[in-house]
Design an enzyme around this catalytic site. Structure first.
Site, PDB file in Angstrom:
ATOM      1  CB  SER A 104      -0.945   0.022   1.197  1.00 48.13           C
ATOM      2  OG  SER A 104      -1.997  -0.875   1.003  1.00 48.13           O
ATOM      3  CG  HIS A 162      -2.067   4.082   3.740  1.00 48.36           C
ATOM      4  ND1 HIS A 162      -3.257   3.857   4.401  1.00 48.36           N
ATOM      5  CD2 HIS A 162      -1.627   2.858   3.364  1.00 48.36           C
ATOM      6  CE1 HIS A 162      -3.521   2.567   4.418  1.00 48.36           C
ATOM      7  NE2 HIS A 162      -2.534   1.940   3.798  1.00 48.36           N
TER       8      HIS A 162
END
Length: 237
Positions: A139, A203
């Site tokens: 991610s 993230h």
């Protein structure tokens, strides 16, 4: 009809050739072919299969153990996933944004963006998070590729800005909703894998590293100057 065509070819060969050239020039140029993104997807899938289906023990050495990390784990952890839900969601966004990056910059740009943002996001996570966790997942790299794909296409055209806003809110909303769709931090008491959480630090840092990567590359001089432009001299200090 056949005889008439042969007659016209003999009578006006130059005209026919020019028409063919004009026709070729009017055809739309083909977009850059993509293949690196598929190798990247296959690598993620292959490592998952070896880890979870074939139960190949050495794969666990690729996870990023925060208490005693090896340098290569900052990279290899971006190819590892906790479960199928975690992998499939990352594959979806990786394909979308990775394909955009490869179409704009080629395979090298894709691999560079993936590795730099993914490894960088893991490094930031390691600096901030407790030493009792293990980080895995793509991610951080996905958010980095999202930032890169947006920045390489962005312009002050209102349609482009609207496109970026719509795409951006969709990505952020979907990734945050999918609790297993992101880089995950797994509880590491006695190195047992159980409790799963979302690593928002990866993230955010992945996206910021994507922005930084584009900015750094934009500062690199691009070889020959364009027509009508003079090359700026370097200033000596």
């Amino acid at each position: 009809m056949h005889l008439y065509a042969n007659y016209m070819l003999r009578l006006y060969p130059d005209m026919i050739s020019q028409l063919e050239l004009d026709k070729s020039a009017s055809l739309p140029t083909r977009r850059r072919s993509v293949s690196a993104i598929f190798w990247l997807l296959l690598l993620n899938i292959g490592i998952y299969v070896a880890d979870h289906w074939l139960q190949f023990p050495p794969i666990r050495c690729l996870y990023l153990y925060h208490d005693s990390p090896n340098w290569y784990q900052f990279i290899t952890a971006t190819f590892c996933h906790v479960n199928w839900s975690h992998l499939s969601s990352n594959l979806f966004f990786l394909y979308i944004f990775g394909k955009l990056v490869e179409e704009e910059g080629g395979g090298f740009a894709l691999w560079l963006s993936y590795l730099v943002t993914g490894a960088g996001a893991n490094f930031v996570s390691w600096l901030i998070l407790p030493r009792t966790v293990v980080s895995v997942g793509a991610s951080g790299a996905v958010f980095g590729l999202f930032a890169v794909s947006v920045l390489v296409k962005i312009s002050w055209d209102w349609r482009k800005i609207l496109e970026v806003l719509i795409l951006g809110q969709f990505v952020i909303e979907k990734v945050m909703e999918a609790a297993q769709a992101s880089t995950q931090i797994v509880g590491n008491n006695s190195r047992s894998f159980g409790v799963e959480n979302i690593n928002h630090i990866a993230h955010l840092s992945g996206a910021l590293l994507g922005v930084a990567l584009i900015w750094i590359l934009s500062q690199v001089p691009s070889g020959k100057p364009k027509e009508g432009q003079q090359k700026k001299p370097y200033l000596k200090k």
